[in-house]
Design a protein around this motif. Structure first.
Motif, PDB file in Angstrom:
ATOM      1  N   MET A   1       0.878  -1.077   0.186  1.00  0.00           N
ATOM      2  CA  MET A   1      -0.111   0.002   0.037  1.00  0.00           C
ATOM      3  C   MET A   1       0.879   1.039   0.032  1.00  0.00           C
ATOM      4  O   MET A   1       1.869   1.455   0.720  1.00  0.00           O
ATOM      5  CB  MET A   1      -0.878  -0.024   1.162  1.00  0.00           C
ATOM      6  N   THR A   2       0.425   2.134  -0.871  1.00  0.00           N
ATOM      7  CA  THR A   2       1.261   3.386  -0.892  1.00  0.00           C
ATOM      8  C   THR A   2       0.686   4.465   0.015  1.00  0.00           C
ATOM      9  O   THR A   2      -0.632   4.401   0.623  1.00  0.00           O
ATOM     10  CB  THR A   2       1.301   3.976  -2.399  1.00  0.00           C
ATOM     11  N   ASP A   3       1.376   5.728   0.421  1.00  0.00           N
ATOM     12  CA  ASP A   3       1.212   6.583   1.228  1.00  0.00           C
ATOM     13  C   ASP A   3       0.628   7.641   0.415  1.00  0.00           C
ATOM     14  O   ASP A   3       1.366   8.157  -0.592  1.00  0.00           O
ATOM     15  CB  ASP A   3       2.320   6.899   2.134  1.00  0.00           C
ATOM     16  N   VAL A   4      -0.328   8.137   0.820  1.00  0.00           N
ATOM     17  CA  VAL A   4      -1.001   9.473   0.313  1.00  0.00           C
ATOM     18  C   VAL A   4      -0.452  10.624   0.588  1.00  0.00           C
ATOM     19  O   VAL A   4      -0.199  11.602  -0.383  1.00  0.00           O
ATOM     20  CB  VAL A   4      -2.752   9.246   0.323  1.00  0.00           C
ATOM     21  N   VAL A   5      -0.207  10.831   1.712  1.00  0.00           N
ATOM     22  CA  VAL A   5       0.344  12.113   2.224  1.00  0.00           C
ATOM     23  C   VAL A   5       1.676  11.606   2.961  1.00  0.00           C
ATOM     24  O   VAL A   5       1.630  10.753   4.064  1.00  0.00           O
ATOM     25  CB  VAL A   5      -0.298  12.804   3.191  1.00  0.00           C
ATOM     26  N   VAL A   6       2.693  12.332   2.949  1.00  0.00           N
ATOM     27  CA  VAL A   6       4.057  12.208   3.398  1.00  0.00           C
ATOM     28  C   VAL A   6       4.685  13.493   3.977  1.00  0.00           C
ATOM     29  O   VAL A   6       4.765  14.319   2.830  1.00  0.00           O
ATOM     30  CB  VAL A   6       4.977  11.104   2.869  1.00  0.00           C
ATOM     31  N   THR A   7       4.799  13.798   5.128  1.00  0.00           N
ATOM     32  CA  THR A   7       5.539  15.038   5.610  1.00  0.00           C
ATOM     33  C   THR A   7       6.943  14.844   6.006  1.00  0.00           C
ATOM     34  O   THR A   7       6.841  13.808   6.990  1.00  0.00           O
ATOM     35  CB  THR A   7       4.819  15.905   6.454  1.00  0.00           C
ATOM     36  N   THR A   8       7.679  15.390   5.684  1.00  0.00           N
ATOM     37  CA  THR A   8       9.171  15.154   6.186  1.00  0.00           C
ATOM     38  C   THR A   8       9.340  16.578   6.664  1.00  0.00           C
ATOM     39  O   THR A   8       9.984  17.599   6.030  1.00  0.00           O
ATOM     40  CB  THR A   8       9.995  14.799   4.890  1.00  0.00           C
ATOM     41  N   ASP A   9       9.685  16.664   8.150  1.00  0.00           N
ATOM     42  CA  ASP A   9      10.147  17.655   9.011  1.00  0.00           C
ATOM     43  C   ASP A   9       9.404  18.881   8.395  1.00  0.00           C
ATOM     44  O   ASP A   9      10.055  20.170   8.479  1.00  0.00           O
ATOM     45  CB  ASP A   9      11.584  18.020   8.954  1.00  0.00           C
ATOM     46  N   LEU A  10       8.251  18.766   8.315  1.00  0.00           N
ATOM     47  CA  LEU A  10       7.415  19.984   7.793  1.00  0.00           C
ATOM     48  C   LEU A  10       6.940  21.169   8.678  1.00  0.00           C
ATOM     49  O   LEU A  10       6.902  20.688   9.939  1.00  0.00           O
ATOM     50  CB  LEU A  10       6.010  19.554   7.224  1.00  0.00           C
ATOM     51  N   THR A  11       7.728  22.121   8.460  1.00  0.00           N
ATOM     52  CA  THR A  11       7.763  23.254   9.562  1.00  0.00           C
ATOM     53  C   THR A  11       7.024  24.389   8.793  1.00  0.00           C
ATOM     54  O   THR A  11       7.182  24.957   7.691  1.00  0.00           O
ATOM     55  CB  THR A  11       9.350  23.634   9.943  1.00  0.00           C
ATOM     56  N   LYS A  12       6.314  25.213   9.646  1.00  0.00           N
ATOM     57  CA  LYS A  12       5.578  26.347   9.178  1.00  0.00           C
ATOM     58  C   LYS A  12       5.702  27.349  10.426  1.00  0.00           C
ATOM     59  O   LYS A  12       5.229  27.334  11.515  1.00  0.00           O
ATOM     60  CB  LYS A  12       4.357  26.207   8.837  1.00  0.00           C
ATOM     61  N   ARG A  13       6.543  28.526  10.234  1.00  0.00           N
ATOM     62  CA  ARG A  13       6.686  29.291  11.140  1.00  0.00           C
ATOM     63  C   ARG A  13       6.370  30.922  10.794  1.00  0.00           C
ATOM     64  O   ARG A  13       6.239  31.248   9.500  1.00  0.00           O
ATOM     65  CB  ARG A  13       8.413  29.615  11.458  1.00  0.00           C
ATOM     66  N   TYR A  14       5.534  31.477  11.451  1.00  0.00           N
ATOM     67  CA  TYR A  14       5.329  32.905  11.487  1.00  0.00           C
ATOM     68  C   TYR A  14       6.110  33.737  12.458  1.00  0.00           C
ATOM     69  O   TYR A  14       5.681  33.717  13.779  1.00  0.00           O
ATOM     70  CB  TYR A  14       3.490  33.010  11.786  1.00  0.00           C
ATOM     71  N   GLY A  15       6.864  34.246  11.879  1.00  0.00           N
ATOM     72  CA  GLY A  15       7.789  35.074  12.765  1.00  0.00           C
ATOM     73  C   GLY A  15       8.410  33.990  13.737  1.00  0.00           C
ATOM     74  O   GLY A  15       9.096  33.178  12.988  1.00  0.00           O
ATOM     75  N   SER A  16       8.503  34.280  14.889  1.00  0.00           N
ATOM     76  CA  SER A  16       8.887  33.417  15.717  1.00  0.00           C
ATOM     77  C   SER A  16       8.180  32.265  16.332  1.00  0.00           C
ATOM     78  O   SER A  16       8.420  31.206  16.866  1.00  0.00           O
ATOM     79  CB  SER A  16       9.604  34.184  17.159  1.00  0.00           C
ATOM     80  N   VAL A  17       6.852  32.337  15.988  1.00  0.00           N
ATOM     81  CA  VAL A  17       5.940  31.401  16.362  1.00  0.00           C
ATOM     82  C   VAL A  17       6.046  30.037  15.324  1.00  0.00           C
ATOM     83  O   VAL A  17       5.929  30.319  14.151  1.00  0.00           O
ATOM     84  CB  VAL A  17       4.391  31.917  16.696  1.00  0.00           C
ATOM     85  N   SER A  18       6.152  28.945  16.007  1.00  0.00           N
ATOM     86  CA  SER A  18       6.144  27.672  14.971  1.00  0.00           C
ATOM     87  C   SER A  18       4.320  27.299  15.092  1.00  0.00           C
ATOM     88  O   SER A  18       4.012  26.957  16.086  1.00  0.00           O
ATOM     89  CB  SER A  18       7.026  26.597  15.545  1.00  0.00           C
ATOM     90  N   ALA A  19       3.952  27.272  13.784  1.00  0.00           N
ATOM     91  CA  ALA A  19       2.695  26.803  13.821  1.00  0.00           C
ATOM     92  C   ALA A  19       2.844  25.168  13.452  1.00  0.00           C
ATOM     93  O   ALA A  19       1.964  24.403  14.075  1.00  0.00           O
ATOM     94  CB  ALA A  19       1.940  27.094  12.602  1.00  0.00           C
ATOM     95  N   LEU A  20       3.708  24.847  12.726  1.00  0.00           N
ATOM     96  CA  LEU A  20       4.133  23.414  12.804  1.00  0.00           C
ATOM     97  C   LEU A  20       5.440  23.032  13.004  1.00  0.00           C
ATOM     98  O   LEU A  20       6.383  24.220  12.483  1.00  0.00           O
ATOM     99  CB  LEU A  20       3.712  23.026  11.187  1.00  0.00           C
ATOM    100  N   ASP A  21       6.057  22.354  13.634  1.00  0.00           N
ATOM    101  CA  ASP A  21       7.234  21.965  13.941  1.00  0.00           C
ATOM    102  C   ASP A  21       7.949  20.805  13.635  1.00  0.00           C
ATOM    103  O   ASP A  21       7.483  19.767  14.381  1.00  0.00           O
ATOM    104  CB  ASP A  21       7.503  22.059  15.706  1.00  0.00           C
ATOM    105  N   SER A  22       8.459  20.654  12.645  1.00  0.00           N
ATOM    106  CA  SER A  22       9.227  19.549  12.076  1.00  0.00           C
ATOM    107  C   SER A  22       8.296  18.314  11.997  1.00  0.00           C
ATOM    108  O   SER A  22       8.501  17.162  12.886  1.00  0.00           O
ATOM    109  CB  SER A  22      10.410  18.995  12.911  1.00  0.00           C
ATOM    110  N   LEU A  23       7.155  18.225  11.434  1.00  0.00           N
ATOM    111  CA  LEU A  23       6.176  17.518  11.656  1.00  0.00           C
ATOM    112  C   LEU A  23       6.544  16.185  10.430  1.00  0.00           C
ATOM    113  O   LEU A  23       6.744  16.503   9.344  1.00  0.00           O
ATOM    114  CB  LEU A  23       4.913  18.049  11.086  1.00  0.00           C
ATOM    115  N   ASN A  24       6.705  14.788  11.225  1.00  0.00           N
ATOM    116  CA  ASN A  24       6.692  13.686  10.348  1.00  0.00           C
ATOM    117  C   ASN A  24       5.421  12.903  10.339  1.00  0.00           C
ATOM    118  O   ASN A  24       5.124  12.431  11.246  1.00  0.00           O
ATOM    119  CB  ASN A  24       7.920  13.154  10.638  1.00  0.00           C
ATOM    120  N   LEU A  25       4.633  12.983   9.060  1.00  0.00           N
ATOM    121  CA  LEU A  25       3.506  12.101   9.173  1.00  0.00           C
ATOM    122  C   LEU A  25       3.229  11.289   8.028  1.00  0.00           C
ATOM    123  O   LEU A  25       3.765  11.863   6.833  1.00  0.00           O
ATOM    124  CB  LEU A  25       2.365  13.335   9.293  1.00  0.00           C
ATOM    125  N   THR A  26       2.567  10.240   7.969  1.00  0.00           N
ATOM    126  CA  THR A  26       2.302   9.348   7.004  1.00  0.00           C
ATOM    127  C   THR A  26       0.882   8.959   6.962  1.00  0.00           C
ATOM    128  O   THR A  26       0.392   8.470   8.054  1.00  0.00           O
ATOM    129  CB  THR A  26       3.240   8.048   6.874  1.00  0.00           C
TER     130      THR A  26
END
Lengths: 306, 263
Positions: A1-26
C-alpha cells in the motif's frame, strides 16, 4: 500500500511562532486518518500546506506523490478540500455556487454536476436560497458538497462536522464511508476526540505544532481521559475510599450527608472502575469526555508521547 | 475562463449602477453647455479674467468648445473620480477583498492556479471598464447633437479608450496592492493613491512651464494631455497607460504566486 500524504520535517513558522514544528506524518492510502488537537495546534496549518494555500518554511510534503506547489492545479483537482472556516459569496445562490465549483472542477461537467446535486439533495440544502441567507449548518453542507462532488482521490476535511446537527452528521459519515469504499483516502481534523473516534482508523494528536501521539483509534480510546462524577448511597466513606484509591489514586472521595461523592479524572479503560463503583448503590453517574485540551494535556504531562 | 465568468456574473448589478451613475453625471454636466452659449458667449471672456495657472490646472482653457467643455467638466473631474472609484473597488475586491473575507482560500484549493485567478480577474475588470467605456462613448455620441457639442465620432472613441486605460491602470494598482499584501486597506490605498497622485501631478504640471516635467509622470496627463476629444488618437500616450497597467499586473502575478494566502 502506498502513502497518500507524507510530510518530512514539515515546518511552518510565522515570525518566531511555530505553527508546525518538524512534522513527520504518513497517511496510508485508503485510510480514514484523523488529526486531533486543541485550537491552534496546527491542524489547519497542516491542511492548508497540503493544498498549497500556504508554503512551508522548511521541510517538505508530498500529496499523492507530488509536492503541493509543483503539482499545481492538476494535483488540487484530485483533492477535495473543506476549509475550517467556510466563506461563501453571500449574493450567490446555492445552485450558483455549485455551478461555479462545477466549472472549475476537473472531469466531465455533467457527471460532476449530477453528483453535486445528488449530494446536496441527501444533505437537504435549500439550493435556491442566497448563500448569505443560509444558516451556518447549511453553509457547511455546501462546503461538504464542493469537497465531495468531483469524486476526489483524497479528501482533506478541516473540522467537517462543525455546525451540523446529529442527523446531518450521520449523513456526512455515510458519505465518508462511501468515499472510502470507492478507494478514496480521507484526512480529517477535529478538536473533539469522539468525532474522530466514530470514523477514523488512525489518528494523531497534535499540540503546538508537534505530534504528541500517533496511534490507532483503539489505543487512543484506551488511554483517553474522562471526567468522572458519581453519587453513591447506602455506603461507607472509608470502604469506598479504600476500594477506589487502588484503582484510581487521583479521585476525590468525600462524604455528603449520608452519600459519598466521587469525582476526578480517570484515565484509560473504565471497566474496572465502574465495577468497583457498582459494588455500592449508584444514585448518579456521569462519565464525560473532557474537551480535548484537557486530555491532550494529560497525555502530554504523563510523558505518554509516541 | 471560469473565474472570469464567475466575476462578471456576480458583479453585473454593480456594473449597471456604475454605468447609470456615469451617464447621469455626464448628462447633467453636458446639458448646461447650450445654455452657457458656447464659443459665442461671455464665458470665454470670463475665463480670460481668471489667473492663467488656475485655468490650466483645472483644464478650463478650452472650455468654450464642445470638446474642451466635455473634457474639463466630465472626463477631467467627476468622470475621472467615478471611474477611479469603480476601479479601486473592483481592483481591491479582486484579490485582497476576497482574501480578507476568506473566500479566496477555497477557490485556490480548487484546480485554479494563482496566476490564472489574478489574470482572469484582471481581465474581468478590464471587461467591466470597457463596458463602461462603450456606454460612455454611446452616451456621448447621443448627447453631442442635442447639447450642441459638435463632437467627432473617432475622437469620442479615442477619449473613452483613454478613460478605460487610465481607470484600468488604477484598478491594476489596487489589484497589485492586494496581491502583494493581502490587505484590503493597502489595496485601497495604492489604487486611490495612484489616482490622487495622477490628478495632482497633472494639475501642478499644467500650471507653469517649470512644472511641466510632472505631466510626464502623471497617468492622468498621459490620458488627456493631447486632448483626445479634440485631436483624436495619441497612441504613444495610450501605450504608456498600457505599459503601466501591464507592469502593475506583472508585479501582482510575480508576488502572489509566491506568497502564502491568508485565511
Amino acid at each position: 500500500m502506498t502513502d497518500v500524504v507524507v510530510t518530512t520535517d514539515l515546518t511552518k513558522r510565522y515570525g518566531s511562532v511555530s505553527a508546525l514544528d518538524s512534522l513527520n506524518l504518513t497517511i496510508p492510502e485508503g485510510s480514514i486518518f484523523g488529526v486531533i488537537g486543541p485550537n491552534g495546534a496546527g491542524k489547519t496549518t497542516l491542511m492548508r500546506l497540503l493544498v498549497d494555500v500556504l508554503r512551508p518554511t522548511s521541510g517538505s510534503a508530498t500529496v499523492l506523490g507530488q509536492h503541493p506547489r509543483a503539482g499545481g492545479k492538476e494535483l488540487r483537482g484530485r483533492i477535495g478540500y473543506l476549509p475550517g472556516e467556510l466563506h461563501v459569496e453571500p449574493g450567490l445562490s446555492g445552485t450558483g455556487h455549485l455551478n461555479f465549483w462545477t466549472s472549475i472542477s476537473p472531469g466531465d461537467r455533467r457527471t460532476v454536476r449530477r453528483r453535486a446535486h445528488a449530494i446536496a439533495e441527501r444533505l437537504e440544502i435549500p439550493l435556491d436560497r442566497k448563500a448569505g441567507k443560509l444558516s451556518k449548518g447549511n453553509k457547511q453542507k455546501l462546503g461538504i458538497v464542493q469537497a465531495f462532488m468531483h469524486d476526489p482521490e483524497l479528501l482533506i476535511l478541516d473540522e467537517p462536522t462543525s455546525g451540523l446537527d446529529p442527523l446531518v452528521q450521520r449523513t456526512f459519515l455515510q458519505l465518508v464511508g462511501e468515499a472510502r469504499d470507492e478507494g478514496a483516502t480521507i484526512f480529517l481534523s477535529s478538536h473533539v476526540l469522539s468525532e474522530v473516534e466514530q470514523v477514523a482508523d488512525l489518528a494523531v494528536v497534535l499540540r503546538s505544532g508537534r505530534i504528541v501521539r500517533e496511534a490507532s483509534i483503539e489505543d487512543l480510546r484506551a488511554t483517553a481521559v474522562r471526567h468522572l462524577r458519581a453519587r453513591l448511597t447506602a455506603t461507607d466513606l472509608s470502604v469506598v475510599t479504600q476500594r477506589l484509591t487502588a484503582l484510581a489514586p487521583g479521585l476525590d472521595v468525600s462524604a455528603d450527608g449520608d452519600d459519598v461523592l466521587v469525582s476526578g479524572l480517570v484515565e484509560g479503560r473504565t471497566d474496572e472502575l465502574v465495577k468497583a463503583l457498582a459494588q455500592s448503590t449508584v444514585a448518579d453517574l456521569v462519565l464525560a469526555e473532557p474537551d480535548l485540551e484537557e486530555s491532550v494535556l494529560a497525555m502530554y504531562e504523563d510523558k505518554d508521547v509516541a | 475562463m471560469p473565474v472570469l465568468v464567475q466575476s462578471l456574473r456576480v458583479g453585473w448589478k454593480g456594473l449597471l449602477v456604475w454605468a447609470l451613475a456615469l451617464v447621469a453625471v455626464m448628462a447633467m454636466y453636458l446639458s448646461f453647455y447650450p445654455s452657457l452659449g458656447g464659443a459665442a458667449s461671455g464665458m470665454a471672456d470670463m475665463i480670460d479674467q481668471l489667473p492663467e495657472g488656475v485655468v490650466k490646472a483645472i483644464g478650463y482653457d478650452q472650455i468654450a468648445t464642445g470638446a474642451g467643455y466635455t473634457q474639463s467638466t466630465f472626463f477631467g473631474l467627476l468622470g475621472f473620480v467615478l471611474g477611479t472609484a469603480a476601479a479601486v473597488v473592483w481592483g481591491t475586491r479582486a484579490v485582497a477583498g476576497d482574501e480578507e473575507s476568506g473566500m479566496l482560500e477555497l477557490t485556490l484549493a480548487h484546480p485554479v492556479s494563482r496566476a490564472q485567478l489574478v489574470a482572469e480577474r484582471a481581465l474581468a475588470i478590464f471587461t467591466r471598464l470597457s463596458v463602461l467605456g462603450v456606454v460612455l462613448g454611446l452616451a456621448l455620441a447621443a448627447m453631442s447633437g442635442p447639447f450642441e457639442l459638435e463632437l467627432n465620432g473617432t475622437h469620442i472613441v479615442a477619449v473613452t479608450t483613454a478613460w478605460v486605460l487610465l481607470t484600468f491602470s488604477i484598478a491594476m494598482a489596487s489589484l497589485m496592492g492586494g496581491a502583494v499584501s493581502g490587505s484590503r486597506t493597502v489595496a485601497l490605498g495604492v489604487g486611490a493613491g495612484l489616482g490622487v497622485l495622477a490628478f495632482l501631478l497633472n494639475a501642478l504640471g499644467a500650471q507653469s512651464e517649470q512644472n511641466e516635467w510632472m505631466l510626464g509622470l502623471s497617468p492622468f496627463a498621459w490620458a488627456y494631455r493631447n486632448r483626445p476629444l479634440a485631436e483624436g488618437w495619441n497612441f504613444a500616450d495610450l501605450g504608456l497607460l498600457v505599459a503601466l497597467a501591464t507592469a502593475l499586473l506583472a508585479v501582482a502575478l510575480l508576488v502572489f504566486t509566491r506568497r502564502d494566502v491568508r485565511s
